[in-house]
Design an enzyme around this catalytic site. Sequence first.
Site, PDB file in Angstrom:
ATOM      1  N   HIS A  22       0.838  -1.194   0.000  1.00 50.26           N
ATOM      2  CA  HIS A  22       0.000   0.000   0.000  1.00 50.26           C
ATOM      3  C   HIS A  22       0.878   1.251   0.000  1.00 50.26           C
ATOM      4  O   HIS A  22       1.855   1.336   0.739  1.00 50.26           O
ATOM      5  CB  HIS A  22      -0.903  -0.004   1.235  1.00 50.26           C
ATOM      6  CG  HIS A  22      -1.720   1.226   1.377  1.00 50.26           C
ATOM      7  ND1 HIS A  22      -1.554   2.095   2.421  1.00 50.26           N
ATOM      8  CD2 HIS A  22      -2.685   1.754   0.593  1.00 50.26           C
ATOM      9  CE1 HIS A  22      -2.397   3.102   2.286  1.00 50.26           C
ATOM     10  NE2 HIS A  22      -3.098   2.917   1.184  1.00 50.26           N
ATOM     11  N   ASP A  66      -4.848   3.973  -4.681  1.00 45.81           N
ATOM     12  CA  ASP A  66      -4.915   4.335  -3.271  1.00 45.81           C
ATOM     13  C   ASP A  66      -6.173   5.162  -2.996  1.00 45.81           C
ATOM     14  O   ASP A  66      -6.355   6.238  -3.574  1.00 45.81           O
ATOM     15  CB  ASP A  66      -3.666   5.124  -2.884  1.00 45.81           C
ATOM     16  CG  ASP A  66      -3.458   5.212  -1.384  1.00 45.81           C
ATOM     17  OD1 ASP A  66      -4.450   5.122  -0.616  1.00 45.81           O
ATOM     18  OD2 ASP A  66      -2.305   5.377  -0.973  1.00 45.81           O
ATOM     19  N   TYR A 116       9.921  13.783 -12.181  1.00 40.04           N
ATOM     20  CA  TYR A 116      11.156  12.989 -12.170  1.00 40.04           C
ATOM     21  C   TYR A 116      11.582  12.638 -10.747  1.00 40.04           C
ATOM     22  O   TYR A 116      12.008  11.515 -10.472  1.00 40.04           O
ATOM     23  CB  TYR A 116      12.288  13.743 -12.872  1.00 40.04           C
ATOM     24  CG  TYR A 116      12.174  13.826 -14.370  1.00 40.04           C
ATOM     25  CD1 TYR A 116      11.480  12.876 -15.122  1.00 40.04           C
ATOM     26  CD2 TYR A 116      12.781  14.865 -15.062  1.00 40.04           C
ATOM     27  CE1 TYR A 116      11.392  12.969 -16.501  1.00 40.04           C
ATOM     28  CE2 TYR A 116      12.707  14.964 -16.446  1.00 40.04           C
ATOM     29  CZ  TYR A 116      12.007  14.008 -17.156  1.00 40.04           C
ATOM     30  OH  TYR A 116      11.931  14.088 -18.521  1.00 40.04           O
TER      31      TYR A 116
END
Length: 144
Positions: A22, A66, A116
């Site tokens: 998770h 999530d 990034y």
Amino acid sequence: MLKGIPAILSPDLLKRLCEMGHSDRLVIADGNFPAESLGKNAHVVRLDGHGVQEILQAVLQVMPLDQYVEQPVSLMAKVPGDNAPTPIWDVVKAEVKKVDERGEKVVGFLERFKFYEEAAQAYLIITSSEKALYANVLLQKGVV
């Protein structure tokens, strides 16, 4: 082969997806993404010959987003002044809407270098042969 598992998900990719917990993150990267240099601490799995939409569909069949964060999906925002078309963003939003009842509002944007930075912390980077610009997608795994 396994029943109910998209054929695009290789054994190595399935293993990596299963290892994720998770809140772990993965990147589905377009063909221009610097996966190997950014992914020094990540597992990099190549899916040459496939595009972002196909990979995203398959991943979202086996991995929940999530539910405890507002935007478990992030796209790389355009560099200011870049007029490149981004129809891939609508494709990503449509795929996310199919699996998350919250709809496209779970999709956010990160400035290029912030994307990034976040990608460098990802557990997994899946490379693609996607030619669309700004087609990088960061996903945060939810609870199964």
